[in-house]
Design a protein around this motif. Structure first.
Motif, PDB file in Angstrom:
ATOM      1  N   ARG A  16       0.812  -1.211   0.000  1.00 63.81           N
ATOM      2  CA  ARG A  16       0.000   0.000   0.000  1.00 63.81           C
ATOM      3  C   ARG A  16       0.851   1.269   0.000  1.00 63.81           C
ATOM      4  NH1 ARG A  16      -5.421  -0.822   0.936  1.00 63.81           N
ATOM      5  NH2 ARG A  16      -5.983  -2.961   1.481  1.00 63.81           N
ATOM      6  N   ARG A  17       1.989   1.222   0.674  1.00 60.21           N
ATOM      7  CA  ARG A  17       2.866   2.399   0.658  1.00 60.21           C
ATOM      8  C   ARG A  17       3.409   2.649  -0.746  1.00 60.21           C
ATOM      9  NH1 ARG A  17       7.505   2.570   5.065  1.00 60.21           N
ATOM     10  NH2 ARG A  17       5.601   2.483   6.332  1.00 60.21           N
ATOM     11  N   ASP A  51       0.622   4.166  -2.816  1.00 62.44           N
ATOM     12  CA  ASP A  51       0.428   5.581  -2.517  1.00 62.44           C
ATOM     13  C   ASP A  51       1.479   6.437  -3.212  1.00 62.44           C
ATOM     14  OD1 ASP A  51      -1.741   4.960  -0.993  1.00 62.44           O
ATOM     15  OD2 ASP A  51      -0.656   4.962   0.907  1.00 62.44           O
ATOM     16  N   ARG A  52       2.717   5.960  -3.229  1.00 61.97           N
ATOM     17  CA  ARG A  52       3.780   6.719  -3.895  1.00 61.97           C
ATOM     18  C   ARG A  52       3.541   6.816  -5.391  1.00 61.97           C
ATOM     19  NH1 ARG A  52       7.808   4.037  -2.185  1.00 61.97           N
ATOM     20  NH2 ARG A  52       8.389   2.814  -4.021  1.00 61.97           N
TER      21      ARG A  52
END
Length: 439
Positions: free
Chosen positions: A419-420, A423-424
């Motif tokens: 998920r990180r 998001d990026r």
């Protein structure tokens, strides 16, 4: 001077272009009934095309009817719609000085001027800054004077405290006579870090045509330097001979020596290749062409080389497997040995996943189902993984949000704690940002 009321609505859209301006409307606010379809006959406020179309219509109207336009406007515009303070001027009357957009306009001399009223402020730096800010001079008439007040806020060498630039319009008629008109000027303080005169002149060169470091010069602010009124052959020329620069000259760029050591002699050639690409699909095409070339070299000897100038879907899929296997060896070499020994990985993030080796040799997640139904395991921190996520977000989900992109990603790939990374990727996607910001 005048203003055109509702200018965009004064310009009619041609009949064949009105279908591009269709819209739906519910008559009498009855939302339960089907809406009616309408078309705009005039240009819209907010349309990116409207200013250019309106400007063209205005210019064309002046070209076609400019001879009688002034008289017609005077007749058609009622007195109540005219500007406050408007008055008729006869030919023998003295032309007044009027204010236009904050600038004084002398109608008789056809000159612009700036009126300055210095307010009473305390004799401090704050008071001086307040006085400087109160001067409205959008064209830069007063910059040579105002910049001297700004210099008080800096302490430096006198010849390197500021730089300025001014632009003039030079027109030549059929008889060869020249007319010079002031366009605009700009002056700035030099950076606090001391700069050389040539570097300040380069800073000024990024502005209009005629420029130079700010110096004491006697010139007419309207006509500019005297040489502009002469023929170009009579303009002053710089016959300065450039001398050999020494290493101590501040404009000489110091050479920087970088020593590098290759610590990975066995780095895979494919890893060097994919660093040259910013798209997953383009990377696959590049690898496919390299494989095609290698096959051509082999087939050239026995006469079985492939013909054609287009890649096949099979070749692109083979290139994808090659790149994914290279990525597998880079991050999961130890895990591959464990899985080949029919053992379960008991350390790291893979210990919480049900993984196995697929028929294609790639690590897959989700039990021993067919390879088409189990996603391929990818490392989270790798540039290739980010390229894959960008490709799915752009082409498969149409720049949709995080959850939709994540669902589409899990159809073919599995990235632990991704998920990180998602998001990026979404933050750096300009198309997605524009769509989310749209009303």
């Amino acid at each position: 001077m005048a203003d055109i009321e509702a200018m965009f609505h004064q310009v009619v859209v041609t009949q064949e272009h009105r279908d591009a301006l269709r819209f739906l409307w519910w008559n009498n606010e009855h939302m339960s009934k089907p809406p009616a379809t309408y078309r705009m006959k005039v240009h819209l406020f907010g349309g990116v095309w409207s200013p250019s179309c309106a400007a063209f219509a205005l210019q064309r109207t002046f070209q076609d009817h400019g001879k009688y336009l002034h008289e017609e406007i005077q007749k058609e515009v009622p007195q109540s719609e005219k500007a406050v303070g408007e008055k008729e001027i006869l030919l023998g009357d003295k032309l007044p000085t009027v204010r236009a957009l904050g600038i004084l306009w002398d109608l008789k001399e056809d000159e612009l001027a700036v009126q300055v009223r210095i307010p009473k402020k305390p004799e401090t730096k704050l008071g001086l800054l307040s006085m400087i800010s109160s001067i409205y001079d959008p064209l830069g008439f007063l910059d040579p004077s105002v910049i001297r007040a700004k210099m008080i806020f800096q302490e430096d060498d006198t010849s390197q405290r500021a730089y300025g630039v001014v632009s003039y319009l030079r027109m030549t008629n059929a008889e060869g006579a020249h007319q010079i008109s002031f366009v605009c000027g700009k002056a700035k303080l030099a950076p606090l870090k001391q700069q050389t005169i040539p570097r300040l002149e380069l800073c000024a060169a990024s502005g209009p045509e005629w420029n130079g470091s700010l110096e004491e010069q006697q010139m007419d602010s309207r006509a500019g330097p005297a040489f502009l009124s002469l023929d170009e052959g009579q303009w002053p020329r710089n016959d300065l001979k450039i001398q050999n620069l020494t290493d101590e000259d501040p404009e000489v760029k110091k050479e920087t020596t970088v020593l590098a050591t290759n610590v990975s002699q066995g780095q895979d050639i494919l890893e060097k290749l994919w660093n040259r690409y910013s798209s997953w699909y383009r990377l696959l095409k590049g690898v496919a062409w390299i494989k095609r070339f290698l096959q051509w070299l082999v087939g050239k000897k026995d006469g079985t080389c492939h013909q054609g100038n287009r890649l096949l879907a099979r070749e692109v899929e083979e290139a994808r497997l090659v790149v994914l296997k290279c990525l597998r060896e880079k991050h999961f070499s130890q895990e591959i040995k464990t899985l080949k020994g029919t053992q379960r990985v008991r350390h790291g993030e893979m210990s919480r996943l049900e993984t196995h080796l697929g028929m294609d040799g790639l690590i897959r997640v989700g039990g021993h189902l067919t390879d088409q139904k189990t996603p391929i395991l990818l490392p989270r921190e790798d540039r290739l993984t980010e390229l894959i996520v960008q490709e799915i977000h752009a082409t498969k989900t149409g720049h949709s949000g995080r959850e939709y992109t994540l669902a589409a990603l899990h159809e073919n790939y599995w990235i632990p704690k991704c998920r990180r990374l998602l998001d990026r990727v979404l933050r750096t996607c300009l198309e997605g940002v524009h769509r989310n910001d749209a009303p």
